[in-house]
Design an enzyme around this catalytic site. Structure first.
Site, PDB file in Angstrom:
ATOM      1  N   ARG A 141      -7.644  -0.363  -6.732  1.00  0.00           N
ATOM      2  CA  ARG A 141      -7.840   0.779  -5.831  1.00  0.00           C
ATOM      3  C   ARG A 141      -7.974   2.048  -6.682  1.00  0.00           C
ATOM      4  O   ARG A 141      -7.105   2.320  -7.515  1.00  0.00           O
ATOM      5  CB  ARG A 141      -6.665   0.909  -4.837  1.00  0.00           C
ATOM      6  CG  ARG A 141      -6.571  -0.281  -3.876  1.00  0.00           C
ATOM      7  CD  ARG A 141      -5.687   0.027  -2.699  1.00  0.00           C
ATOM      8  NE  ARG A 141      -6.332   0.902  -1.743  1.00  0.00           N
ATOM      9  CZ  ARG A 141      -5.697   1.470  -0.710  1.00  0.00           C
ATOM     10  NH1 ARG A 141      -4.406   1.271  -0.549  1.00  0.00           N
ATOM     11  NH2 ARG A 141      -6.344   2.248   0.131  1.00  0.00           N
ATOM     12  N   GLN A 156      -2.249   2.643   9.917  1.00  0.00           N
ATOM     13  CA  GLN A 156      -0.954   2.704   9.223  1.00  0.00           C
ATOM     14  C   GLN A 156       0.067   3.525  10.010  1.00  0.00           C
ATOM     15  O   GLN A 156       1.269   3.288   9.904  1.00  0.00           O
ATOM     16  CB  GLN A 156      -1.127   3.334   7.823  1.00  0.00           C
ATOM     17  CG  GLN A 156      -1.863   2.470   6.824  1.00  0.00           C
ATOM     18  CD  GLN A 156      -3.341   2.777   6.787  1.00  0.00           C
ATOM     19  OE1 GLN A 156      -3.928   3.183   7.790  1.00  0.00           O
ATOM     20  NE2 GLN A 156      -3.971   2.580   5.651  1.00  0.00           N
ATOM     21  N   ASP A 200      -2.166  10.784  -2.380  1.00  0.00           N
ATOM     22  CA  ASP A 200      -2.566   9.726  -3.323  1.00  0.00           C
ATOM     23  C   ASP A 200      -2.916  10.281  -4.685  1.00  0.00           C
ATOM     24  O   ASP A 200      -2.835   9.579  -5.698  1.00  0.00           O
ATOM     25  CB  ASP A 200      -3.746   8.935  -2.756  1.00  0.00           C
ATOM     26  CG  ASP A 200      -3.245   7.976  -1.684  1.00  0.00           C
ATOM     27  OD1 ASP A 200      -3.061   8.425  -0.538  1.00  0.00           O
ATOM     28  OD2 ASP A 200      -2.988   6.802  -2.019  1.00  0.00           O
ATOM     29  N   ARG A 214       0.850  -1.195   0.000  1.00  0.00           N
ATOM     30  CA  ARG A 214       0.000   0.000   0.000  1.00  0.00           C
ATOM     31  C   ARG A 214       0.879   1.236   0.000  1.00  0.00           C
ATOM     32  O   ARG A 214       2.101   1.157   0.114  1.00  0.00           O
ATOM     33  CB  ARG A 214      -1.028  -0.012   1.133  1.00  0.00           C
ATOM     34  CG  ARG A 214      -0.675  -0.660   2.432  1.00  0.00           C
ATOM     35  CD  ARG A 214       0.232   0.091   3.394  1.00  0.00           C
ATOM     36  NE  ARG A 214      -0.017   1.509   3.452  1.00  0.00           N
ATOM     37  CZ  ARG A 214       0.922   2.396   3.667  1.00  0.00           C
ATOM     38  NH1 ARG A 214       2.197   2.019   3.853  1.00  0.00           N
ATOM     39  NH2 ARG A 214       0.653   3.670   3.704  1.00  0.00           N
ATOM     40  N   GLY A 215       0.198   2.422  -0.141  1.00  0.00           N
ATOM     41  CA  GLY A 215       0.948   3.652  -0.343  1.00  0.00           C
ATOM     42  C   GLY A 215       1.046   3.863  -1.848  1.00  0.00           C
ATOM     43  O   GLY A 215       1.428   2.939  -2.581  1.00  0.00           O
ATOM     44  N   ALA A 216       0.689   5.072  -2.292  1.00  0.00           N
ATOM     45  CA  ALA A 216       0.536   5.302  -3.737  1.00  0.00           C
ATOM     46  C   ALA A 216       1.750   4.866  -4.575  1.00  0.00           C
ATOM     47  O   ALA A 216       1.599   4.095  -5.540  1.00  0.00           O
ATOM     48  CB  ALA A 216       0.186   6.770  -3.980  1.00  0.00           C
ATOM     49  N   ASN A 228      -5.487  12.393   0.318  1.00  0.00           N
ATOM     50  CA  ASN A 228      -4.573  11.549   1.101  1.00  0.00           C
ATOM     51  C   ASN A 228      -5.408  10.821   2.143  1.00  0.00           C
ATOM     52  O   ASN A 228      -6.636  11.001   2.214  1.00  0.00           O
ATOM     53  CB  ASN A 228      -3.467  12.403   1.734  1.00  0.00           C
ATOM     54  CG  ASN A 228      -2.370  11.548   2.344  1.00  0.00           C
ATOM     55  OD1 ASN A 228      -1.852  10.639   1.684  1.00  0.00           O
ATOM     56  ND2 ASN A 228      -2.007  11.786   3.593  1.00  0.00           N
ATOM     57  N   LYS A 229      -4.784   9.984   2.910  1.00  0.00           N
ATOM     58  CA  LYS A 229      -5.470   9.143   3.902  1.00  0.00           C
ATOM     59  C   LYS A 229      -6.501   9.934   4.694  1.00  0.00           C
ATOM     60  O   LYS A 229      -6.239  11.061   5.115  1.00  0.00           O
ATOM     61  CB  LYS A 229      -4.414   8.532   4.827  1.00  0.00           C
ATOM     62  CG  LYS A 229      -4.932   7.631   5.918  1.00  0.00           C
ATOM     63  CD  LYS A 229      -5.859   6.531   5.424  1.00  0.00           C
ATOM     64  CE  LYS A 229      -5.293   5.705   4.300  1.00  0.00           C
ATOM     65  NZ  LYS A 229      -6.304   4.858   3.626  1.00  0.00           N
TER      66      LYS A 229
HETATM   67  O1  MRU Z   1      -4.653   3.256   2.099  1.00  0.00           O
HETATM   68  P1  MRU Z   1      -3.158   3.450   2.028  1.00  0.00           P
HETATM   69  O2  MRU Z   1      -2.440   2.903   3.217  1.00  0.00           O
HETATM   70  O3  MRU Z   1      -2.590   2.955   0.721  1.00  0.00           O
HETATM   71  O4  MRU Z   1      -2.988   5.021   2.051  1.00  0.00           O
HETATM   72  C1  MRU Z   1      -1.697   5.557   1.959  1.00  0.00           C
HETATM   73  C2  MRU Z   1      -1.648   7.033   2.047  1.00  0.00           C
HETATM   74  O5  MRU Z   1      -2.649   7.706   2.193  1.00  0.00           O
HETATM   75  C3  MRU Z   1      -0.298   7.664   1.858  1.00  0.00           C
HETATM   76  O6  MRU Z   1      -0.186   8.828   2.589  1.00  0.00           O
HETATM   77  C4  MRU Z   1      -0.112   7.993   0.365  1.00  0.00           C
HETATM   78  O7  MRU Z   1      -0.414   6.878  -0.433  1.00  0.00           O
HETATM   79  C5  MRU Z   1       1.275   8.449   0.063  1.00  0.00           C
HETATM   80  S1  MRU Z   1       2.448   7.171   0.258  1.00  0.00           S
HETATM   81  C6  MRU Z   1       3.983   7.815  -0.120  1.00  0.00           C
END
Ligand code: MRU
Length: 360
Positions: free
Chosen positions: A97, A202, A243, A54-56, A253-254
């Protein structure tokens, strides 16, 4: 694998010997460090959907390597069959996603790499090279974000972060945590406050884990404690990832990020979004046009609890992301430097065109 070694392992990798996508199963962290070796389309899609990876940026690299791996193991004998299998695999991964634009960005790059015709073996070689290019770029870009972000921090600063935009969300270094990791390398000492980040934690599970592995002074706070911590004067900067960034700077973002931004403005704390250009989507004008993923209610009511903590059958609203309006963002820390408002001209100048293609 030893926990202290987490930063020595790329979050996403290709095993050339077995032709497999290698990821750290992040749903098991921090208790268990387990590497997964994936070759099947269904398991790669599942790993992305369930946030094993996970994470963009990490999702983008996993999708690129994953698509190569799926095609490596495909039975396609001629170009037409290869292209048909490729299109089906690409569509499956793209749907895993919706909010993180890096996923489609990476898959589109893979498609471009095989625009020109060729035998299945020739197409495969191009997919291999493009996937590794995307991986290597991610490492370089994150390092540059780390160097650029560090110019905004002082030794001893308190920094608040939300979710995990660290090494575990990229191949190496991270985005929001890259200035911290690069700073540690150079002898800086920071005090990190990491929001736990409900509902999937997270911040508590991943950011705290990776920061401690780097020897950083780390404090986990519940999401509703950020205001108190800022009021105490303990936070000199907020660093978050993203994201998808719209052309005007509105940033998905999250979930919970926009609340942190509102608090930061109230307390006069600079709010920085660390953004690789692969996450800036000029095709989307404002945050209102960014698709927001909604996830199952059980993530809120049951996951991470020993027994359900809300009444059976209660309605749950579980958006995975929110949009922070650009007015709340002090600056974007990118691989090409720190961009201050107005954001759109800065983005367009850096892209070198009016379209959201690749950065120049
Ligand atoms: O749902 P996730 O854990 O994939 O969400 C991740 C985030 O919101 C991060 O802040 C974002 O993807 C940037 S990661 C460098």
């Amino acid at each position: 694998m030893s926990k202290a070694n987490i930063l020595h392992q790329d979050t996403v990798a290709l095993d050339e010997q077995t032709g497999a996508l290698i990821i750290i199963d992040q749903t098991l962290l921090p208790g268990t460090v387990k590497l997964l070796s994936l070759t099947e389309l269904a398991e790669i899609r599942e790993a992305i959907y369930l946030l094993r990876v996970r994470g963009a940026p990490a999702i983008g690299v996993a999708a690129a390597i994953g698509l190569y791996v799926v095609m490596l193991h495909s039975a396609a004998k001629d170009e037409a069959a290869f292209r048909e299998a490729f299109a089906a695999a690409k569509a499956t991964l793209a749907a895993a996603r919706p909010t993180a634009v890096n996923l489609c960005w990476a898959l589109e790059r893979m498609e471009k790499a095989i625009k020109r015709g060729g035998t299945p073996n020739e197409l495969l070689a191009r997919l291999h090279d493009e996937a590794l290019r995307i991986r290597d770029e991610d490492v370089r870009v994150c390092r540059a974000i780390g160097e650029n972000g560090l110019t905004l921090l002082k030794d001893g600063d308190g920094v608040l972060t939300h979710c995990n935009a660290g090494q575990l969300a990229t191949v190496r270094y991270g985005t929001a945590l890259a200035p911290i990791h690069v700073g540690v390398e150079k002898g800086y000492h920071f005090k990190l406050f990491t929001d736990e980040t409900r509902p999937l934690l997270q911040g508590a599970r991943l950011s705290a884990y990776e920061l401690m592995a780097d020897g950083v002074d780390t404090t986990v706070i519940c999401d509703n404690m950020a205001s108190q911590v800022m009021k105490n004067g303990w936070v000199q900067a907020v660093l978050v990832g993203c994201d998808r960034v719209a052309a005007n700077g509105d940033t998905a973002n999250k979930i919970g990020t926009s609340g942190v931004a509102v608090l930061a403005k109230h307390y006069g704390v600079p709010f920085y979004v660390c953004a690789p250009f692969s996450t800036i989507d000029l095709r989307v004008k404002t945050g209102g046009d960014i698709p927001i993923e909604e996830r199952p209610g059980e993530e809120v009511t049951e996951m991470w609890y020993q027994k359900p903590m809300a009444p059976q059958g209660v309605k749950v609203y579980n958006p995975a992301f929110d949009v922070t309006e650009h007015e709340l963002i002090t600056a974007f820390i990118t691989e090409r430097g720190v961009l201050y408002p107005p954001f759109e001209p800065g983005f367009r100048k850096a892209f070198g065109s009016s379209e959201g293609e690749e950065p120049v």
